[in-house]
Design a protein around this motif. Structure first.
Motif, PDB file in Angstrom:
ATOM      1  N   SER A  12     -65.994 -32.547 -28.991  1.00  0.00           N
ATOM      2  CA  SER A  12     -65.460 -33.816 -28.243  1.00  0.00           C
ATOM      3  C   SER A  12     -65.048 -34.716 -29.317  1.00  0.00           C
ATOM      4  O   SER A  12     -63.826 -35.333 -29.237  1.00  0.00           O
ATOM      5  CB  SER A  12     -66.383 -34.582 -27.438  1.00  0.00           C
ATOM      6  N   LYS A  13     -65.562 -35.199 -30.420  1.00  0.00           N
ATOM      7  CA  LYS A  13     -65.529 -36.295 -31.373  1.00  0.00           C
ATOM      8  C   LYS A  13     -64.054 -35.706 -32.113  1.00  0.00           C
ATOM      9  O   LYS A  13     -63.312 -36.533 -32.484  1.00  0.00           O
ATOM     10  CB  LYS A  13     -66.617 -36.421 -32.206  1.00  0.00           C
ATOM     11  N   LEU A  14     -64.277 -34.465 -32.398  1.00  0.00           N
ATOM     12  CA  LEU A  14     -62.920 -33.946 -33.145  1.00  0.00           C
ATOM     13  C   LEU A  14     -61.690 -33.574 -32.031  1.00  0.00           C
ATOM     14  O   LEU A  14     -60.648 -32.956 -32.849  1.00  0.00           O
ATOM     15  CB  LEU A  14     -63.360 -32.646 -33.948  1.00  0.00           C
ATOM     16  N   SER A  15     -62.020 -33.592 -31.061  1.00  0.00           N
ATOM     17  CA  SER A  15     -60.879 -33.311 -30.181  1.00  0.00           C
ATOM     18  C   SER A  15     -60.397 -31.847 -30.226  1.00  0.00           C
ATOM     19  O   SER A  15     -59.244 -31.605 -30.173  1.00  0.00           O
ATOM     20  CB  SER A  15     -59.701 -34.180 -30.263  1.00  0.00           C
ATOM     21  N   GLU A  16     -61.387 -31.156 -30.313  1.00  0.00           N
ATOM     22  CA  GLU A  16     -61.140 -29.638 -30.500  1.00  0.00           C
ATOM     23  C   GLU A  16     -60.560 -28.908 -29.009  1.00  0.00           C
ATOM     24  O   GLU A  16     -60.632 -29.580 -28.158  1.00  0.00           O
ATOM     25  CB  GLU A  16     -62.089 -28.971 -31.047  1.00  0.00           C
ATOM     26  N   ARG A  17     -60.018 -27.815 -29.445  1.00  0.00           N
ATOM     27  CA  ARG A  17     -59.662 -27.077 -28.176  1.00  0.00           C
ATOM     28  C   ARG A  17     -59.796 -25.663 -28.447  1.00  0.00           C
ATOM     29  O   ARG A  17     -59.686 -24.916 -29.336  1.00  0.00           O
ATOM     30  CB  ARG A  17     -58.041 -27.379 -27.781  1.00  0.00           C
ATOM     31  N   ILE A  41     -61.192 -14.460 -15.739  1.00  0.00           N
ATOM     32  CA  ILE A  41     -61.300 -15.713 -15.744  1.00  0.00           C
ATOM     33  C   ILE A  41     -60.558 -16.440 -16.972  1.00  0.00           C
ATOM     34  O   ILE A  41     -61.145 -16.350 -17.911  1.00  0.00           O
ATOM     35  CB  ILE A  41     -62.569 -16.466 -15.104  1.00  0.00           C
ATOM     36  N   ALA A  42     -59.372 -17.003 -16.784  1.00  0.00           N
ATOM     37  CA  ALA A  42     -58.651 -17.666 -17.943  1.00  0.00           C
ATOM     38  C   ALA A  42     -59.283 -19.114 -17.889  1.00  0.00           C
ATOM     39  O   ALA A  42     -59.687 -19.753 -16.854  1.00  0.00           O
ATOM     40  CB  ALA A  42     -57.235 -17.564 -17.967  1.00  0.00           C
ATOM     41  N   TRP A  43     -59.743 -19.709 -19.054  1.00  0.00           N
ATOM     42  CA  TRP A  43     -60.070 -20.859 -19.200  1.00  0.00           C
ATOM     43  C   TRP A  43     -59.752 -21.724 -20.511  1.00  0.00           C
ATOM     44  O   TRP A  43     -59.346 -21.064 -21.372  1.00  0.00           O
ATOM     45  CB  TRP A  43     -61.657 -20.841 -19.326  1.00  0.00           C
ATOM     46  N   SER A  44     -59.729 -22.936 -20.366  1.00  0.00           N
ATOM     47  CA  SER A  44     -59.560 -23.899 -21.877  1.00  0.00           C
ATOM     48  C   SER A  44     -60.396 -24.985 -21.552  1.00  0.00           C
ATOM     49  O   SER A  44     -60.674 -25.474 -20.683  1.00  0.00           O
ATOM     50  CB  SER A  44     -57.999 -24.265 -21.419  1.00  0.00           C
ATOM     51  N   LEU A  45     -60.889 -25.308 -22.838  1.00  0.00           N
ATOM     52  CA  LEU A  45     -61.723 -26.463 -23.015  1.00  0.00           C
ATOM     53  C   LEU A  45     -61.157 -27.407 -23.938  1.00  0.00           C
ATOM     54  O   LEU A  45     -60.783 -26.907 -25.177  1.00  0.00           O
ATOM     55  CB  LEU A  45     -63.116 -25.989 -23.306  1.00  0.00           C
ATOM     56  N   GLN A  46     -60.825 -28.638 -23.503  1.00  0.00           N
ATOM     57  CA  GLN A  46     -60.288 -29.630 -24.421  1.00  0.00           C
ATOM     58  C   GLN A  46     -61.600 -30.856 -24.806  1.00  0.00           C
ATOM     59  O   GLN A  46     -61.906 -31.353 -23.792  1.00  0.00           O
ATOM     60  CB  GLN A  46     -59.124 -30.143 -23.909  1.00  0.00           C
ATOM     61  N   GLY A  47     -61.664 -31.212 -26.162  1.00  0.00           N
ATOM     62  CA  GLY A  47     -62.576 -32.176 -26.448  1.00  0.00           C
ATOM     63  C   GLY A  47     -61.901 -33.659 -26.477  1.00  0.00           C
ATOM     64  O   GLY A  47     -60.493 -33.315 -26.704  1.00  0.00           O
ATOM     65  N   GLY A  48     -62.656 -34.712 -26.149  1.00  0.00           N
ATOM     66  CA  GLY A  48     -61.929 -35.897 -26.334  1.00  0.00           C
ATOM     67  C   GLY A  48     -63.056 -37.071 -26.013  1.00  0.00           C
ATOM     68  O   GLY A  48     -64.020 -36.672 -25.951  1.00  0.00           O
ATOM     69  N   GLN A  49     -62.563 -38.048 -25.991  1.00  0.00           N
ATOM     70  CA  GLN A  49     -63.316 -39.575 -25.520  1.00  0.00           C
ATOM     71  C   GLN A  49     -62.665 -39.800 -24.265  1.00  0.00           C
ATOM     72  O   GLN A  49     -61.649 -40.204 -23.988  1.00  0.00           O
ATOM     73  CB  GLN A  49     -63.140 -40.382 -26.686  1.00  0.00           C
ATOM     74  N   HIS A  50     -63.881 -40.415 -23.511  1.00  0.00           N
ATOM     75  CA  HIS A  50     -63.531 -41.300 -22.197  1.00  0.00           C
ATOM     76  C   HIS A  50     -63.056 -42.546 -22.742  1.00  0.00           C
ATOM     77  O   HIS A  50     -63.206 -43.015 -23.753  1.00  0.00           O
ATOM     78  CB  HIS A  50     -64.783 -40.974 -21.472  1.00  0.00           C
ATOM     79  N   ARG A  51     -62.182 -43.193 -21.869  1.00  0.00           N
ATOM     80  CA  ARG A  51     -61.480 -44.546 -22.102  1.00  0.00           C
ATOM     81  C   ARG A  51     -62.921 -45.570 -22.477  1.00  0.00           C
ATOM     82  O   ARG A  51     -62.498 -46.352 -23.215  1.00  0.00           O
ATOM     83  CB  ARG A  51     -60.694 -44.985 -21.058  1.00  0.00           C
ATOM     84  N   LEU A  52     -64.130 -45.423 -21.870  1.00  0.00           N
ATOM     85  CA  LEU A  52     -65.085 -46.189 -22.510  1.00  0.00           C
ATOM     86  C   LEU A  52     -65.757 -45.749 -23.676  1.00  0.00           C
ATOM     87  O   LEU A  52     -66.910 -46.264 -24.088  1.00  0.00           O
ATOM     88  CB  LEU A  52     -66.105 -46.362 -21.237  1.00  0.00           C
TER      89      LEU A  52
END
Length: 164
Positions: A12-17, A41-52
């Motif tokens: 999540s911290k690195l906003s990896e995909r 089942i096709a899938w994708s996962l995206q890391g990131g930060q919530h607005r808080l």
């Protein structure tokens, strides 16, 4: 190292995909409810930060599974197309705190161990997107609903009409 184990907080911290496809046959809980083990089942996962500022993952799954219609007991295709936003917490107590702070029913807060099993996460999302009691809109091989038979009895209002 298992390619399906990730450090979710670092991810999540690195906003990896990551993205990929997982066969239904390799997901035991999904395969158990499916009528056949075909498909992926096709899938994708995206890391990131919530607005808080909390770490979050956005998971999307799509595919099709053959389930048993609960009305006619014949196989039917069910399409899956789901997306979830998951905010990460280190433990259950912290997850409860974050959930109270977010006050958003669209976002799930989940406690995550040191390593997150991506295959289990994808399987969970696929299972959650399946209908509880799948049914065809119109079951095959069922006769169309017959129109109600018209009554030969005259309407009581027709009698009143004749009194005019």
């Amino acid at each position: 190292m298992n390619p399906f184990l990730i450090d979710a907080f670092k991810f999540s911290k690195l906003s990896e995909r990551l993205e990929g496809e997982t066969p239904v046959a390799e997901m035991p809980r999904v395969a158990e409810v499916a009528q056949d083990k075909q498909g992926v089942i096709a899938w994708s996962l995206q890391g990131g930060q919530h607005r808080l500022g909390y770490p979050q993952l956005t998971l999307k799954v799509a595919g099709a599974i053959t389930l048993l219609c609960q009305r006619c007991l014949t196989p039917m295709r069910v399409d899956i197309d789901s997306a979830s936003v998951l905010v990460l917490a280190r433990d259950e107590a912290r997850a409860d705190e974050i959930e109270a702070q977010l006050e958003d029913d669209e976002i799930d807060v989940i406690p995550v161990p040191e390593e997150l099993n991506l295959r289990d996460l994808v399987e969970d999302e696929a299972l959650l997107s399946l209908p509880f009691a799948p049914k065809h809109e119109v079951c095959p091989d069922q006769p169309e609903a017959a129109e109600p038979a018209k009554s030969e009895k005259p309407s009581p209002f027709a009698v009143l009409k004749n009194l005019k």
